[in-house]
Design a protein around this motif. Structure first.
Motif, PDB file in Angstrom:
ATOM      1  N   VAL A 103       0.858  -1.185   0.000  1.00 41.90           N
ATOM      2  CA  VAL A 103       0.000   0.000   0.000  1.00 41.90           C
ATOM      3  C   VAL A 103       0.894   1.235   0.000  1.00 41.90           C
ATOM      4  N   ILE A 104       0.540   2.213  -0.857  1.00 45.93           N
ATOM      5  CA  ILE A 104       1.260   3.483  -0.921  1.00 45.93           C
ATOM      6  C   ILE A 104       0.344   4.588  -0.378  1.00 45.93           C
ATOM      7  N   GLU A 105       0.851   5.363   0.573  1.00 49.65           N
ATOM      8  CA  GLU A 105       0.099   6.496   1.102  1.00 49.65           C
ATOM      9  C   GLU A 105       0.746   7.793   0.637  1.00 49.65           C
ATOM     10  N   ILE A 106      -0.029   8.594  -0.094  1.00 48.32           N
ATOM     11  CA  ILE A 106       0.461   9.869  -0.620  1.00 48.32           C
ATOM     12  C   ILE A 106       0.025  10.990   0.321  1.00 48.32           C
ATOM     13  N   PRO A 107       0.940  11.835   0.761  1.00 46.45           N
ATOM     14  CA  PRO A 107       0.592  12.893   1.718  1.00 46.45           C
ATOM     15  C   PRO A 107      -0.154  14.052   1.055  1.00 46.45           C
ATOM     16  N   GLU A 108      -0.781  14.883   1.897  1.00 48.09           N
ATOM     17  CA  GLU A 108      -1.572  16.010   1.399  1.00 48.09           C
ATOM     18  C   GLU A 108      -0.703  17.083   0.732  1.00 48.09           C
ATOM     19  N   ASN A 109       0.551  17.176   1.140  1.00 48.58           N
ATOM     20  CA  ASN A 109       1.412  18.243   0.606  1.00 48.58           C
ATOM     21  C   ASN A 109       2.099  17.865  -0.706  1.00 48.58           C
ATOM     22  N   TYR A 110       1.626  16.772  -1.330  1.00 49.70           N
ATOM     23  CA  TYR A 110       2.247  16.343  -2.591  1.00 49.70           C
ATOM     24  C   TYR A 110       2.038  17.430  -3.644  1.00 49.70           C
ATOM     25  N   SER A 111       3.135  17.905  -4.209  1.00 48.25           N
ATOM     26  CA  SER A 111       3.063  18.965  -5.219  1.00 48.25           C
ATOM     27  C   SER A 111       4.358  18.994  -6.009  1.00 48.25           C
ATOM     28  N   ARG A 112       4.260  19.485  -7.218  1.00 46.01           N
ATOM     29  CA  ARG A 112       5.463  19.655  -8.032  1.00 46.01           C
ATOM     30  C   ARG A 112       6.340  20.777  -7.482  1.00 46.01           C
ATOM     31  N   ASP A 113       5.727  21.695  -6.767  1.00 43.73           N
ATOM     32  CA  ASP A 113       6.460  22.833  -6.210  1.00 43.73           C
ATOM     33  C   ASP A 113       6.920  22.477  -4.792  1.00 43.73           C
ATOM     34  N   VAL A 114       8.046  21.816  -4.705  1.00 47.45           N
ATOM     35  CA  VAL A 114       8.538  21.365  -3.408  1.00 47.45           C
ATOM     36  C   VAL A 114       9.061  22.525  -2.575  1.00 47.45           C
ATOM     37  N   LEU A 115       9.398  23.634  -3.207  1.00 53.97           N
ATOM     38  CA  LEU A 115       9.868  24.793  -2.449  1.00 53.97           C
ATOM     39  C   LEU A 115       8.739  25.389  -1.611  1.00 53.97           C
ATOM     40  N   ALA A 116       7.533  25.364  -2.162  1.00 53.16           N
ATOM     41  CA  ALA A 116       6.395  25.952  -1.456  1.00 53.16           C
ATOM     42  C   ALA A 116       5.747  24.981  -0.486  1.00 53.16           C
ATOM     43  N   ASN A 117       5.709  23.706  -0.844  1.00 49.06           N
ATOM     44  CA  ASN A 117       4.961  22.723  -0.051  1.00 49.06           C
ATOM     45  C   ASN A 117       5.828  21.811   0.809  1.00 49.06           C
ATOM     46  N   GLY A 118       7.127  21.888   0.655  1.00 44.75           N
ATOM     47  CA  GLY A 118       8.005  21.096   1.507  1.00 44.75           C
ATOM     48  C   GLY A 118       8.284  19.697   0.961  1.00 44.75           C
TER      49      GLY A 118
END
Length: 401
Positions: A103-118
């Motif tokens: 099972v893979i759990e994807i977090p809420e902050n998943y984004s291409r913009d890692v600078l903004a979302n961490g």
């Protein structure tokens, strides 16, 4: 002594089982076993890579592209996770019950913009005891996305290519391997060859040793031999040389088998790396390997004959001799440990020094001065064991237990 030796050799040559372990096993089965193991291992790994694996995704709505990437993997099959499973403990129990492979759990902050979302932290639930192939596929997918998202971040920061490399890897070690190809390959496989050689030599001497002591007790021919005018020490020497002959023959056949297969591989039956490595091992190296095995076989022969004389029956002798396999393995393991080299005290440790020398010969880095220590220590131990065997044979309480 030579009469006893001739008698035992004639009986040895009539024993097909002994001849098989002395000659057929090193020449035919040795390469077949190794080749078969490699073939079966490669098939198992290939099968594991193509086997279908079921998986579920938690938080798939946060990244449709990651979900799609997993779906594109041919051996991955997406299944729906039950709605009542949402805690970490429930997910763990669900995977442990083999309802799904991972099972893979994807977090809420998943984004291409890692600078903004961490930083993005994906949670993988799987059985740690298996599914290594799954992990390698996932790592490959994650690496692709990581590189893509890094490029997006670098573009936002307006960094040039050199600045990007410096940021990703501020400090780097650039290695310069001063060892040649033969030394590198020999370091990787040189420790395994003494193991196979020692085992075959021991196996080749074990059967005749069991028969020449305990076997004669069972047949009742030992008493007949003892009443002959031949001195007991000569009887022991005759039997010892017979066992040593069987072991040396196994050693010779083993080395010749390796040399023959080396010649075959070096002429095109293997890839280029193996060909270069095999063709770099010279005839002198093989001769030295064989010569170093002679005192080793003498040690085996003395110990095996001592155990055979003590045993009441052939079966009991086999029981005493079987643990010797583990005794022989230990010195070879020492030779494969990091930091153990053919110098100092290790050049005098029996069996370990020979294993190290064989490894050095294969690598092409042999210090030939150490041969004096190797032959000296091994010959002294073999002589001491033979003297004890003669003393053992003269004890009536041992012969007629």
């Amino acid at each position: 002594m030579w009469l006893v030796f001739q008698k035992e050799i004639k009986e040895l040559l009539r024993d097909r089982k002994t001849l098989f372990f002395m000659i057929a096993l090193p020449i035919l089965l040795f390469p077949l076993i190794i080749g078969g193991a490699i073939y079966v291992g490669s098939k198992v790994v290939e099968g594991a890579k193509t086997e279908e694996r079921s998986f579920a995704i938690i938080g798939g709505e946060y990244s449709s592209e990651f979900t799609q990437k997993l779906n594109d993997v041919e051996q991955f099959k997406l299944v729906e996770l039950p709605a009542d499973i949402d805690t970490k403990e429930e997910i763990t129990a669900y995977v442990k019950a083999d309802n799904v492979d991972f099972v893979i759990e994807i977090p809420e902050n998943y984004s291409r913009d890692v600078l903004a979302n961490g930083k993005i932290v994906l949670t993988l639930y799987r059985n740690q005891a298996g599914l290594a192939v799954v992990e390698s596929v996932l790592n490959k997918i994650v690496d692709e996305f990581s590189e893509e998202y890094q490029n997006v971040a670098f573009e936002n920061l307006t960094l040039n290519e050199e600045q990007q490399k410096s940021l990703l890897e501020p400090i780097k070690i650039e290695q310069v391997n001063v060892a040649d190809e033969r030394e590198t390959q020999g370091e990787n496989i040189g420790g395994l060859i003494p193991y196979f050689i020692f085992m075959l030599c021991l196996q080749g001497a074990m059967l005749p040793a069991s028969d020449l002591g305990a076997g004669e007790k069972e047949r009742g021919t030992l008493e007949t031999l003892l009443i002959t005018p031949i001195e007991r020490n000569k009887i022991v020497l005759g039997k010892f040389f017979t066992i040593a002959f069987a072991g040396v023959t196994s050693a010779l056949v083993t080395v010749l088998s390796i040399a023959i297969w080396t010649t075959v591989l070096s002429q095109g039956a293997a890839n280029e790396v193996v060909m270069k490595f095999m063709s770099s091992i010279g005839a002198i190296d093989f001769i030295l390997v064989f010569l170093m095995l002679v005192p080793v076989v003498a040690i085996f022969a003395a110990v095996l004959l001592t155990l055979s004389i003590y045993a009441r029956s052939f079966k009991e002798a086999q029981g005493y001799m079987t643990p010797l396999v583990f005794v022989v393995i230990i010195p070879v393991i020492f030779a494969m440990l990091p930091g153990v080299e053919l110098k100092g005290i290790w050049a005098w440790v029996p069996l370990t020094n020979v294993a190290l020398a064989i490894k050095e010969l294969i690598k092409g880095t042999m210090d030939y001065v150490q041969l004096f220590a190797i032959f000296g220590s091994t010959a002294i131990i073999a002589g001491g064991l033979l003297a004890f065997c003669i003393h053992w044979f003269k004890q009536e309480k041992v012969l007629f237990r």
